[in-house]
Design an enzyme around this catalytic site. Structure first.
Site, PDB file in Angstrom:
ATOM      1  N   GLU A  61     -21.391  21.065 -26.615  1.00  0.00           N
ATOM      2  CA  GLU A  61     -21.725  19.687 -26.716  1.00  0.00           C
ATOM      3  C   GLU A  61     -20.588  18.694 -25.901  1.00  0.00           C
ATOM      4  O   GLU A  61     -21.082  17.643 -25.293  1.00  0.00           O
ATOM      5  CB  GLU A  61     -21.375  19.253 -28.319  1.00  0.00           C
ATOM      6  CG  GLU A  61     -22.021  20.078 -29.299  1.00  0.00           C
ATOM      7  CD  GLU A  61     -21.330  21.334 -29.648  1.00  0.00           C
ATOM      8  OE1 GLU A  61     -20.894  22.295 -28.529  1.00  0.00           O
ATOM      9  OE2 GLU A  61     -21.158  21.532 -30.673  1.00  0.00           O
ATOM     10  N   CYS A  75     -16.406  23.294 -25.880  1.00  0.00           N
ATOM     11  CA  CYS A  75     -17.538  23.451 -26.321  1.00  0.00           C
ATOM     12  C   CYS A  75     -18.663  22.909 -25.528  1.00  0.00           C
ATOM     13  O   CYS A  75     -18.431  21.712 -24.793  1.00  0.00           O
ATOM     14  CB  CYS A  75     -17.800  22.981 -27.918  1.00  0.00           C
ATOM     15  SG  CYS A  75     -16.678  23.563 -29.065  1.00  0.00           S
ATOM     16  N   CYS A  85     -15.736  18.853 -32.096  1.00  0.00           N
ATOM     17  CA  CYS A  85     -17.006  18.307 -31.533  1.00  0.00           C
ATOM     18  C   CYS A  85     -17.505  17.097 -32.332  1.00  0.00           C
ATOM     19  O   CYS A  85     -18.360  16.142 -31.820  1.00  0.00           O
ATOM     20  CB  CYS A  85     -18.195  19.287 -31.222  1.00  0.00           C
ATOM     21  SG  CYS A  85     -17.880  20.218 -29.899  1.00  0.00           S
ATOM     22  N   CYS A 128     -18.719  22.358 -34.196  1.00  0.00           N
ATOM     23  CA  CYS A 128     -17.123  22.537 -34.603  1.00  0.00           C
ATOM     24  C   CYS A 128     -16.696  21.072 -35.075  1.00  0.00           C
ATOM     25  O   CYS A 128     -17.093  20.120 -34.786  1.00  0.00           O
ATOM     26  CB  CYS A 128     -16.320  23.289 -33.995  1.00  0.00           C
ATOM     27  SG  CYS A 128     -15.502  22.180 -32.519  1.00  0.00           S
ATOM     28  N   ASN A 169     -20.741  26.178 -23.159  1.00  0.00           N
ATOM     29  CA  ASN A 169     -19.174  26.253 -23.530  1.00  0.00           C
ATOM     30  C   ASN A 169     -18.528  27.080 -22.422  1.00  0.00           C
ATOM     31  O   ASN A 169     -19.056  27.998 -21.867  1.00  0.00           O
ATOM     32  CB  ASN A 169     -19.044  26.954 -24.756  1.00  0.00           C
ATOM     33  CG  ASN A 169     -19.705  28.321 -24.851  1.00  0.00           C
ATOM     34  OD1 ASN A 169     -20.759  28.384 -24.540  1.00  0.00           O
ATOM     35  ND2 ASN A 169     -19.152  29.384 -25.507  1.00  0.00           N
ATOM     36  N   ILE A 170     -17.292  26.573 -22.216  1.00  0.00           N
ATOM     37  CA  ILE A 170     -16.374  27.151 -21.125  1.00  0.00           C
ATOM     38  C   ILE A 170     -15.219  27.563 -21.623  1.00  0.00           C
ATOM     39  O   ILE A 170     -14.395  26.977 -22.184  1.00  0.00           O
ATOM     40  CB  ILE A 170     -16.043  25.945 -20.026  1.00  0.00           C
ATOM     41  CG1 ILE A 170     -17.353  25.717 -19.389  1.00  0.00           C
ATOM     42  CG2 ILE A 170     -15.315  26.768 -18.880  1.00  0.00           C
ATOM     43  CD1 ILE A 170     -18.280  26.250 -18.579  1.00  0.00           C
ATOM     44  N   GLU A 171     -14.736  28.918 -21.808  1.00  0.00           N
ATOM     45  CA  GLU A 171     -13.585  29.270 -22.395  1.00  0.00           C
ATOM     46  C   GLU A 171     -12.519  29.612 -21.530  1.00  0.00           C
ATOM     47  O   GLU A 171     -12.783  29.499 -20.121  1.00  0.00           O
ATOM     48  CB  GLU A 171     -13.957  30.769 -23.085  1.00  0.00           C
ATOM     49  CG  GLU A 171     -15.002  30.605 -24.191  1.00  0.00           C
ATOM     50  CD  GLU A 171     -15.049  31.928 -25.187  1.00  0.00           C
ATOM     51  OE1 GLU A 171     -15.758  31.697 -26.056  1.00  0.00           O
ATOM     52  OE2 GLU A 171     -14.876  33.134 -24.557  1.00  0.00           O
TER      53      GLU A 171
HETATM   54 ZN   LIG Z   1     -17.164  22.282 -30.707  1.00  0.00          ZN
END
Ligand SMILES: [Zn+2]
Length: 131
Positions: free
Chosen positions: A53, A51, A89, A86, A40-42
């Site tokens: 995935e 996310c 995703c 989520c 994940n890359i915020e």
């Molecule tokens: Zn997600």
């Protein structure tokens, strides 16, 4: 079989998650044995966060692979709870992987379960719905 829990746990340390501190990793196993990774890359603008995935599957397609090449998707969440993709995703996976591909999902304790996107998103939105 490779120890995916250990691989995923190590991979999750590469997540860029300065805001949530919630590290997630994904490994997509392909028919030819290739393993494609994602984390994940915020972002400070939260809505552009992506996310694990989706970073993983975007890389799978970038490398020239397609839906039929995907054997299994492994996920890891840095949580004591049972992790789950989520809603965003789920929709992404619905279109980009076969609906019966196993998703093996681990938490930080090494507990796992297997599910499919067909289980997680019945009646998913498809291109046919645009007709
Ligand atoms: Zn997600």
């Amino acid at each position: 079989m490779a120890n995916y829990f250990e691989k995923l746990k190590l991979l999750s340390t590469k997540a860029y998650a300065p805001y949530s501190k919630f590290h997630v990793s994904a490994i997509c196993l392909l028919k030819d044995g290739t393993e494609v990774s994602g984390v994940n890359i915020e972002n400070a603008a939260y809505s552009v966060t992506i996310c694990a995935e989706r970073t993983c599957l975007a890389q799978v397609y970038t490398l020239g692979y397609q839906k039929a090449d995907i054997v299994k998707l492994f996920l890891y969440t840095d949580s004591n709870q049972k992790g789950s993709p989520c809603g965003t995703c789920r929709q992404f996976l619905w279109e980009l992987i076969a609906h019966d591909v196993p998703l093996e999902i681990y938490n930080q304790k090494g507990e796992s379960y297997v599910v499919t996107i067909g289980d997680l998103l019945p009646y998913g939105f498809t291109k046919e719905d645009l007709q």
